[in-house]
Design a protein around this motif. Structure first.
Motif, short mmCIF file in Angstrom:
data_model
loop_
_atom_site.label_atom_id
_atom_site.label_comp_id
_atom_site.label_asym_id
_atom_site.label_seq_id
_atom_site.Cartn_x
_atom_site.Cartn_y
_atom_site.Cartn_z
N ILE A 9 0.85 -1.20 0.00
CA ILE A 9 0.00 0.00 0.00
C ILE A 9 0.88 1.24 0.00
O ILE A 9 1.89 1.31 0.72
CB ILE A 9 -0.95 0.03 1.22
N ILE A 10 0.48 2.21 -0.83
CA ILE A 10 1.13 3.52 -0.80
C ILE A 10 0.08 4.52 -0.32
O ILE A 10 -1.03 4.56 -0.86
CB ILE A 10 1.62 3.94 -2.21
N ILE A 11 0.43 5.32 0.68
CA ILE A 11 -0.50 6.36 1.15
C ILE A 11 -0.08 7.69 0.54
O ILE A 11 1.01 8.19 0.83
CB ILE A 11 -0.52 6.48 2.69
N GLY A 12 -0.94 8.26 -0.31
CA GLY A 12 -0.66 9.56 -0.93
C GLY A 12 -0.22 9.42 -2.37
O GLY A 12 0.50 8.48 -2.73
N SER A 13 -0.68 10.35 -3.22
CA SER A 13 -0.40 10.26 -4.65
C SER A 13 0.35 11.47 -5.17
O SER A 13 0.20 11.87 -6.32
CB SER A 13 -1.72 10.10 -5.41
N GLY A 14 1.17 12.11 -4.32
CA GLY A 14 2.03 13.21 -4.76
C GLY A 14 3.29 12.65 -5.43
O GLY A 14 3.30 11.52 -5.93
N TYR A 15 4.36 13.44 -5.41
CA TYR A 15 5.59 13.07 -6.14
C TYR A 15 6.18 11.75 -5.65
O TYR A 15 6.45 10.85 -6.44
CB TYR A 15 6.62 14.20 -6.04
N GLY A 16 6.37 11.64 -4.33
CA GLY A 16 6.99 10.42 -3.79
C GLY A 16 6.13 9.19 -4.06
O GLY A 16 6.64 8.13 -4.46
N GLY A 17 4.81 9.34 -3.88
CA GLY A 17 3.90 8.22 -4.09
C GLY A 17 3.85 7.79 -5.54
O GLY A 17 3.86 6.59 -5.86
N ALA A 18 3.82 8.78 -6.44
CA ALA A 18 3.71 8.48 -7.87
C ALA A 18 4.96 7.76 -8.39
O ALA A 18 4.86 6.81 -9.17
CB ALA A 18 3.46 9.77 -8.65
N VAL A 19 6.13 8.22 -7.96
CA VAL A 19 7.38 7.57 -8.38
C VAL A 19 7.41 6.12 -7.88
O VAL A 19 7.70 5.19 -8.63
CB VAL A 19 8.61 8.34 -7.84
N LEU A 272 4.76 5.36 3.08
CA LEU A 272 4.13 6.62 3.46
C LEU A 272 4.61 7.70 2.50
O LEU A 272 5.81 7.99 2.42
CB LEU A 272 4.54 7.01 4.88
N ALA A 273 3.67 8.26 1.74
CA ALA A 273 3.99 9.33 0.79
C ALA A 273 2.90 10.39 0.89
O ALA A 273 2.42 10.90 -0.12
CB ALA A 273 4.11 8.76 -0.62
N ALA A 274 2.50 10.68 2.12
CA ALA A 274 1.36 11.58 2.36
C ALA A 274 1.80 13.04 2.42
O ALA A 274 1.04 13.90 2.84
CB ALA A 274 0.65 11.18 3.65
N GLY A 275 3.03 13.33 1.97
CA GLY A 275 3.56 14.69 2.05
C GLY A 275 4.12 14.91 3.44
O GLY A 275 3.75 14.20 4.39
N THR A 276 5.00 15.89 3.59
CA THR A 276 5.68 16.12 4.87
C THR A 276 4.70 16.14 6.05
O THR A 276 4.85 15.39 7.01
CB THR A 276 6.47 17.44 4.81
N MET A 277 3.67 16.97 5.96
CA MET A 277 2.77 17.12 7.11
C MET A 277 1.87 15.89 7.26
O MET A 277 1.58 15.47 8.39
CB MET A 277 1.92 18.40 6.98
N GLY A 278 1.44 15.31 6.13
CA GLY A 278 0.57 14.13 6.18
C GLY A 278 1.27 12.92 6.77
O GLY A 278 0.70 12.18 7.58
N THR A 279 2.51 12.71 6.37
CA THR A 279 3.27 11.58 6.87
C THR A 279 3.56 11.74 8.37
O THR A 279 3.42 10.80 9.15
CB THR A 279 4.58 11.43 6.05
N LEU A 280 3.94 12.96 8.76
CA LEU A 280 4.22 13.19 10.19
C LEU A 280 2.96 13.00 11.03
O LEU A 280 3.00 12.43 12.11
CB LEU A 280 4.80 14.60 10.40
N HIS A 450 11.52 -0.29 12.14
CA HIS A 450 10.49 -1.01 11.39
C HIS A 450 11.13 -1.90 10.33
O HIS A 450 12.20 -1.59 9.84
CB HIS A 450 9.53 -0.03 10.69
N GLU A 451 10.43 -2.98 9.96
CA GLU A 451 10.97 -3.84 8.91
C GLU A 451 10.27 -3.69 7.59
O GLU A 451 10.80 -4.10 6.54
CB GLU A 451 10.93 -5.31 9.37
N ASN A 452 9.05 -3.16 7.59
CA ASN A 452 8.27 -3.12 6.36
C ASN A 452 7.64 -1.76 6.08
O ASN A 452 6.61 -1.69 5.43
CB ASN A 452 7.16 -4.19 6.44
N LEU A 453 8.27 -0.72 6.58
CA LEU A 453 7.69 0.62 6.47
C LEU A 453 8.71 1.60 5.86
O LEU A 453 9.86 1.64 6.28
CB LEU A 453 7.30 1.11 7.87
N TYR A 454 8.23 2.37 4.86
CA TYR A 454 9.12 3.26 4.12
C TYR A 454 8.49 4.65 4.04
O TYR A 454 7.27 4.76 4.00
CB TYR A 454 9.35 2.72 2.70
N VAL A 455 9.33 5.68 3.99
CA VAL A 455 8.83 7.03 3.76
C VAL A 455 9.46 7.54 2.48
O VAL A 455 10.68 7.48 2.30
CB VAL A 455 9.21 7.98 4.92
#
Ligand code: FAD
Length: 491
Positions: A9-19, A272-280, A450-455
């Protein structure tokens, strides 16, 4: 409530999420992307212009939230632009499939290599400038305005005047690339196609011309058949399970913000690709409500990318001033980084108001010598931002220096029309940091503890990059996901 299980699962569809989505889908991985905002393209609802704010102009608000002139009332709708208000700073973000790319000015600026090296001493800068920046330049469809068009088009008088004045004051200007298609803009100007940049469209979305992520990375990712995007799906919080998988509590809403249903998703791998504020917010809120493990570096090294707005008014509009016709797409900037005492970059920004307001607007980007910190406030159940006027002292000095020098050479006064005292210290379009690469994460964005979590978003950049940030966010995401895939993290 039923639980849906899915591998990635990717959370967020901005630059990081889209790439991340494109590169994972290309190697055959099935990806589900959860985005709280609307899929504008699919909905068929047009974006509003700044003259006539409507559905897309604000995320569930009763009044517009532009940086200035909020005189328009609204019926709450899941609009494309949102604003988070903190005590000393307001932060604007994009909402919708495409994230910030829907509402931003499209300025595609590669940072100075020396500054990139200073910000990311552990990265191979050479490789970034020969591989990742050229790659994202191509994927994002970056182009440059034709000089002849710029010289002749009345909609760029504000740029021509801004550059002339800068030169007279002894500043160096640069041409700024953009993802807006300038071939399209020339056709707009000749009235061969519907107008967008020349029709006051930008911060509430562009109906034409702009190559936002839904037209680049996300389009390509969808074409693989491996990506499913669920819009109007907001992740509320995350739980870490005993088997090291993640459970997500997700709320689906309609366009008025009303709840349609609550859902549960379970995944092995979470990006997590929810943008700086969204991810935090997701990390710190989940920590507060679910004892979600967060490393001590989470929230540290936050910055506003040195964003500082200022403006100048002319008592008597200079050679017609900036004009009543203005393109919304900026193409000029002043590069003052070589000045050791006052290092900054500033965008020669448009101020399209449909009339000549005899005002020049500038968005300065400064160094961030004193970083802020983001934490969680249990009482309000929201983020707390440790950021005061002390953090922007040097930025204000630079803005003051700049405006004085410009006024001395060209006439004019500090703009009280736009900002109290002429300084917009509280305007932030570029929140960065809080999950810094190599500090809160490993060298490729995998979160510590964490073992399975990425930002993979703007929070990886430690608060500053010296220019508008999406080129860097995209390049870092390309670098991280390439290496994570190579390391078989998603096997
Ligand atoms: P974002 O693009 O912010 O994407 C994050 C996505 O995650 C959003 O769509 C959001 O809705 C979604 N999300 C958040 N929380 C959740 C949740 N809990 N559940 C589900 N989804 C969630 N930069 C430039 O380089 N050049 C410019 O010209 C420029 N102009 C700008 C103008 C404006 C008005 C604004 C606001 C920004 C501008 N920026 C510009 C900044 C740039 O757009 C951002 O830096 C960039 O979009 C950040 O990318 P990101 O991948 O970190 O996240």
């Amino acid at each position: 409530i039923t639980t849906r299980e899915t591998p990635i699962i990717i959370i967020g569809s901005g630059y990081g999420g889209a790439v991340s989505a494109l590169r994972l889908c290309e190697v055959g991985k099935k990806v589900v992307m959860l985005e709280m905002g609307l899929n504008w393209e699919k909905s068929g609802i047009p974006f509003s212009s700044m003259l006539k704010p409507g559905k897309s102009s604000a995320w569930l608000k009763k009044k517009t939230i532009a940086p200035f002139m909020n005189i328009f009332s609204l019926t709450p709708f899941t609009g494309a632009l949102d604003r988070m208000n903190f005590e000393h700073i307001n932060i604007w973000v994009g909402r919708g499939v495409g994230g910030g790319s829907l509402v931003n000015g499209g300025m595609a600026v590669t940072p100075k290599q020396s500054y990139f090296k200073e910000v990311f001493p552990d990265l191979d800068a050479e490789k970034f400038y020969t591989t990742y920046f050229p790659l994202v330049h191509q994927e994002l469809k970056v182009n440059v305005i034709g000089e002849q068009f710029l010289k002749e088009c009345p909609y760029y008088q504000f740029t021509r005047v801004g550059e002339e004045e800068a030169h007279k004051a002894g500043f160096k200007t640069i041409r700024v690339p953009n993802v807006y298609d300038f071939q399209y803009m020339e056709k707009e100007y000749r009235n061969e196609v519907p107008r967008s940049a020349l029709n006051m469209e930008v911060i509430y979305g562009n109906n034409h011309g702009k190559n936002s992520l839904d037209k680049t990375y996300l389009k390509k990712a969808l074409e693989t058949g491996n990506l499913e995007i669920l819009d109007l799906h907001r992740v509320e919080d995350i739980q870490l399970n005993h088997d090291k998988t993640y459970t997500l509590n997700v709320r689906e809403t309609d366009t008025s913000g009303a709840v349609i249903s609550d859902k549960v998703f379970q995944c092995k791998k979470l990006i997590l690709a929810a943008g700086t504020m969204g991810t935090l917010k997701l990390l710190l809120h989940s920590n507060a409500v679910n004892q979600f493990p967060v490393h001590e570096q989470i929230g540290k090294n936050w910055g506003n990318n040195g964003n500082f707005m200022t403006g100048r008014n002319w008592v008597k509009p200079l050679s017609g001033g900036t004009g009543s016709k203005q393109s919304t797409i900026p193409v000029g900037g002043i590069d003052n980084w070589d000045d050791a005492e006052h290092p900054f970059f500033t965008e020669i920004a448009p101020l399209p108001m449909g009339m000549d307001v005899a005002t020049a607007l500038y968005l300065l980007i400064n160094r961030v010598d004193k970083k802020g910190e983001v934490s969680y406030h249990v009482g309000t159940q929201d983020l707390h931002l440790d950021w005061t006027p002390e953090n922007t002292v040097k930025m204000k000095q630079n803005a003051d220096y700049f405006v004085k020098k410009m006024n001395k050479a060209n006439g004019g006064t500090r703009s009280h029309f736009l900002f109290h005292n002429g300084f917009g210290a509280d305007v932030c379009y570029h929140p960065l940091g809080g999950c810094v690469l190599g500090k809160a994460t490993n060298e490729f964005g995998k979160l510590r503890d964490h073992e399975n979590l990425y930002v993979l978003d703007g929070s990886l950049i430690p608060g500053t990059i010296g220019v508008n940030p999406f080129m860097t966010i995209t390049a870092i995401a390309e670098y991280c996901i390439e290496n994570l895939i190579r390391q078989n993290e998603f096997a």
